[in-house]
Design an enzyme around this catalytic site. Structure first.
Site, PDB file in Angstrom:
ATOM      1  N   HIS A  98       0.830  -1.201   0.000  1.00 29.94           N
ATOM      2  CA  HIS A  98       0.000   0.000   0.000  1.00 29.94           C
ATOM      3  C   HIS A  98       0.866   1.254   0.000  1.00 29.94           C
ATOM      4  CE1 HIS A  98       0.589  -1.277   4.264  1.00 29.94           C
ATOM      5  NE2 HIS A  98       0.928  -0.009   4.400  1.00 29.94           N
ATOM      6  N   TYR A 119      -3.427   3.502   2.216  1.00 30.50           N
ATOM      7  CA  TYR A 119      -4.465   3.122   1.260  1.00 30.50           C
ATOM      8  C   TYR A 119      -3.864   2.197   0.203  1.00 30.50           C
ATOM      9  CZ  TYR A 119      -7.427   6.792   3.215  1.00 30.50           C
ATOM     10  OH  TYR A 119      -8.174   7.568   4.064  1.00 30.50           O
ATOM     11  N   THR A 120      -4.698   1.283  -0.294  1.00 31.11           N
ATOM     12  CA  THR A 120      -4.286   0.389  -1.369  1.00 31.11           C
ATOM     13  C   THR A 120      -4.985   0.812  -2.658  1.00 31.11           C
ATOM     14  OG1 THR A 120      -4.074  -1.458   0.173  1.00 31.11           O
ATOM     15  CG2 THR A 120      -4.179  -1.996  -2.169  1.00 31.11           C
ATOM     16  N   CYS A 275      -8.788  -8.132   6.140  1.00 32.54           N
ATOM     17  CA  CYS A 275      -8.681  -6.674   6.087  1.00 32.54           C
ATOM     18  C   CYS A 275     -10.047  -6.063   6.358  1.00 32.54           C
ATOM     19  CB  CYS A 275      -8.156  -6.199   4.739  1.00 32.54           C
ATOM     20  SG  CYS A 275      -7.724  -4.435   4.724  1.00 32.54           S
TER      21      CYS A 275
END
Length: 309
Positions: A98, A119-120, A275
């Site tokens: 990420h 954030y990915t 996740c």
């Protein structure tokens, strides 16, 4: 990844101009042909090098990227597309890792504070020139609220790659995934990489449990359903806390029974990926252990059988 040397852009930008240069030289002044070939090779090599994808991320230095496009998904969810420096630029983000986004934000007490969140992207390095972020904004959020207020032309500060997980083809026989809300983004990144790799021999099986509050909260459902329809090795199982009448999927929180029903059984060539909200992840670490998976660590490492992003 680099394009095939038979790609149209190489014919248009290198091979045809090289041929015209050499043929034109032979017609006009044959004795200069060797120089024309040498010049063509130098110019062609320079053009080829400039067309290669170039990674821009730096792990320890924030860089600014401009918001190019904003697609509203719902009242509090949007996809933000940021431009990279050149059309051939890529983030250089390994699958499963990420980026960090930083901003100096006003605090309730009147001070300013540097806030950093992870954030990915939902895009990948196979899509040069830009990267996409799916972000859900919260009233009390820091970076997510800041992102919601961004207009096209404004910038964010990014550094990376970050993270302990790095996907490689066939690293396991079967992934079991559980995602909650925006926790779908790293899962989608891995799933897409697996499916893109089928032609090259990636045989990894994937079962994904995707948990949300209501049916309207299911992010990227159309994309997930399409991937599942196109690839027999990927299956998605939806769970809702507040389902509508006639709902055929799972109901409530993700339980050990759901994991046992939909995800692969414990084995050395099986890995569980988690996740989502911390309470969900914490509960699933205990649930997977009760089902025979190896106990998850507080901070996951790549070799762990149960890995939490």
């Amino acid at each position: 990844m680099a394009d095939s040397l038979l790609a149209r852009k190489y014919f248009d930008g290198i091979y045809i101009p090289f041929g015209l240069l050499v043929v034109g030289t032979v017609i006009v002044k044959r004795e200069w042909t060797a120089y024309a070939v040498l010049l063509g090779l130098v110019l062609g090599g320079w053009k080829y090098y400039n067309n290669l994808p170039k990674a821009v991320l730096k792990p320890d230095v924030f860089q600014e990227f401009e918001l190019k496009e904003k697609t509203i998904i719902s009242h509090n969810v949007a996809i933000y597309r940021f431009a990279l420096p050149h059309p051939t630029s890529i983030l250089g983000l390994p699958i499963g890792q990420h980026i960090s986004i930083g901003a100096t934000l006003d605090q309730p007490d009147g001070t300013k504070k540097e806030i950093v969140r992870s954030y990915t992207p939902i895009s990948g390095d196979h899509q040069p020139g830009y990267f996409d972020l799916l972000i859900k904004s919260y009233p009390q959020g820091n970076i997510s609220k800041h992102m919601a207020g961004l207009g096209v032309g404004q910038t964010i500060r990014v550094k990376g790659p970050k993270g302990a997980f790095k996907y490689t083809p066939n690293m396991v026989r079967h992934f079991g995934m559980v995602a909650g809300g925006t926790g779908i983004t790293p899962m989608l990144q891995v799933v897409k990489a697996i499916i893109r790799g089928r032609a090259a021999g990636d045989r990894t099986e994937v079962d994904l449990i995707f948990a949300n509050v209501t049916e309207e909260d299911i992010l990227l459902r159309e994309d997930l359903d399409q991937l599942a329809a196109e690839d027999k090795g990927f299956r998605v199982h939806y769970v809702l806390d507040k389902p509508p009448a006639g709902w055929q999927g799972g109901v409530g929180y993700v339980t050990a029974d759901m994991v046992q029903k939909w995800l692969p059984k414990p084995a050395d060539d099986v890995k569980i990926l988690l996740c989502g909200p911390p309470p969900m992840v914490s509960g699933l670490k205990k649930a997977t252990e009760s089902l025979g998976f190896k106990k998850a660590r507080p901070v996951s490492k790549l070799e762990d059988q149960v890995f939490a992003f």
